[in-house]
Design a protein around this motif. Sequence first.
Motif, PDB file in Angstrom:
ATOM      1  N   GLU A  18      69.019  49.709 -35.902  1.00 28.14           N
ATOM      2  CA  GLU A  18      68.357  48.442 -36.226  1.00 28.14           C
ATOM      3  C   GLU A  18      68.230  48.269 -37.739  1.00 28.14           C
ATOM      4  O   GLU A  18      68.389  47.163 -38.264  1.00 28.14           O
ATOM      5  CB  GLU A  18      66.980  48.399 -35.567  1.00 28.14           C
ATOM      6  N   ALA A  19      67.955  49.370 -38.445  1.00 30.04           N
ATOM      7  CA  ALA A  19      67.733  49.283 -39.886  1.00 30.04           C
ATOM      8  C   ALA A  19      69.010  48.932 -40.654  1.00 30.04           C
ATOM      9  O   ALA A  19      68.956  48.245 -41.675  1.00 30.04           O
ATOM     10  CB  ALA A  19      67.157  50.605 -40.402  1.00 30.04           C
ATOM     11  N   VAL A  20      70.161  49.411 -40.180  1.00 30.39           N
ATOM     12  CA  VAL A  20      71.409  49.168 -40.915  1.00 30.39           C
ATOM     13  C   VAL A  20      72.119  47.900 -40.450  1.00 30.39           C
ATOM     14  O   VAL A  20      73.203  47.591 -40.957  1.00 30.39           O
ATOM     15  CB  VAL A  20      72.369  50.373 -40.789  1.00 30.39           C
ATOM     16  N   GLN A  21      71.529  47.144 -39.532  1.00 34.60           N
ATOM     17  CA  GLN A  21      72.181  45.932 -39.039  1.00 34.60           C
ATOM     18  C   GLN A  21      72.521  44.944 -40.156  1.00 34.60           C
ATOM     19  O   GLN A  21      73.610  44.344 -40.140  1.00 34.60           O
ATOM     20  CB  GLN A  21      71.310  45.255 -37.984  1.00 34.60           C
ATOM     21  N   PRO A  22      71.654  44.734 -41.160  1.00 31.80           N
ATOM     22  CA  PRO A  22      72.043  43.833 -42.260  1.00 31.80           C
ATOM     23  C   PRO A  22      73.302  44.288 -42.986  1.00 31.80           C
ATOM     24  O   PRO A  22      74.119  43.456 -43.393  1.00 31.80           O
ATOM     25  CB  PRO A  22      70.814  43.867 -43.185  1.00 31.80           C
ATOM     26  N   VAL A  23      73.494  45.598 -43.136  1.00 30.42           N
ATOM     27  CA  VAL A  23      74.707  46.101 -43.776  1.00 30.42           C
ATOM     28  C   VAL A  23      75.921  45.818 -42.897  1.00 30.42           C
ATOM     29  O   VAL A  23      76.988  45.418 -43.378  1.00 30.42           O
ATOM     30  CB  VAL A  23      74.575  47.613 -44.049  1.00 30.42           C
ATOM     31  N   ILE A  24      75.755  46.005 -41.581  1.00 26.82           N
ATOM     32  CA  ILE A  24      76.850  45.714 -40.647  1.00 26.82           C
ATOM     33  C   ILE A  24      77.220  44.237 -40.702  1.00 26.82           C
ATOM     34  O   ILE A  24      78.400  43.871 -40.662  1.00 26.82           O
ATOM     35  CB  ILE A  24      76.450  46.133 -39.219  1.00 26.82           C
ATOM     36  N   ASN A  25      76.212  43.373 -40.818  1.00 25.79           N
ATOM     37  CA  ASN A  25      76.477  41.934 -40.907  1.00 25.79           C
ATOM     38  C   ASN A  25      77.311  41.620 -42.147  1.00 25.79           C
ATOM     39  O   ASN A  25      78.240  40.797 -42.102  1.00 25.79           O
ATOM     40  CB  ASN A  25      75.164  41.162 -40.943  1.00 25.79           C
TER      41      ASN A  25
END
Length: 327
Positions: A152-159
């Motif tokens: 959940e925390a790295v989702q912005p990086v994945i986006n």
Amino acid sequence: TQPAQEDRPGIEVAAHKRKKGGRKPLDPALPREVVRYELPADQLVCAQDGSMLVGIGVEVSEQLDIIPQQIRVIRHERVKYACKRCDHGLKVAPVPLRIIPKGLFTEAALAWIILSKFMDALPLYRIAALLRRFGGDISRNTLAACVIRIGEAVQPVINLMRDVLLDSAVTQGDETNIQVLKEPGRAAQSKSAVWVQMNALDPPVRLFSYAAGHHVEHGDALWAGMRAGAVLMSDGGAVYDLIAKKNGLVHLGCWSHVRRGFVEAQEVLPKEAHGMHQPATQFLHLIGKLYAAEARAREAPQRCMRLRRRYSRVVLGQIKALLDQHL
């Protein structure tokens, strides 16, 4: 089986060079601890004339050492302050930012858990067993909760990575089976899939997405938003034809997958039947020319497009003629 590189005027195949024997040197970037060995003082006398021996150099050999993993506890002590004269001046040093607020693991420990699971393919129960061996009694459920929170925390990086991938001129796609034992409404024997996407940047963006199947409705959204006319390269699966058509993409096949079929066809032939009269051998010969051209293009990138237009296009025409002949 590696594709053969065909010799042709203008397409030179590098001569085979035998590698020198001996042990591969250790990485010079690794940290080094020097252990020096000297003779005792009573042996520093020349046996011929009694003179004192002096150092003239060293003989060097290197070994690779491994420091075993260690577990330690980081104790955070936040100092509290108060006013001597009143009860309204109480302050405490702020807690540092953490990926998982009030989490049990440091960021370094979390990184080790994620790498162990996804890079080293260790199940969580084995990671828990490793931790117990080093003195950390952590349950598998705690580890699983941490993995979910990190995701959940790295989702912005994945986006952001997906934005880069969707803006690329060339992407590659594939999907592979994965079994999910406990999924609401589905039997454990159901076939799920991990859809993999990659672009042609250096370094490339690689994205792994879970879906409940291999059909177009499961993978279509992954390429939604790509600029029209961009290239999607795949193994030639029919699902990618539909995805490319729906998103306005150019669908290209993979020559490695094409070649694999002809290799399998050639392998079932009796040895006495091998020869250039066999269609499979003829196709492999022509595909080998394409690989040789690409190898040459990597050596001289500035001539890549000219080489493809003048040489590879002719080879592709010969492949098409051979396909039409055996249609």
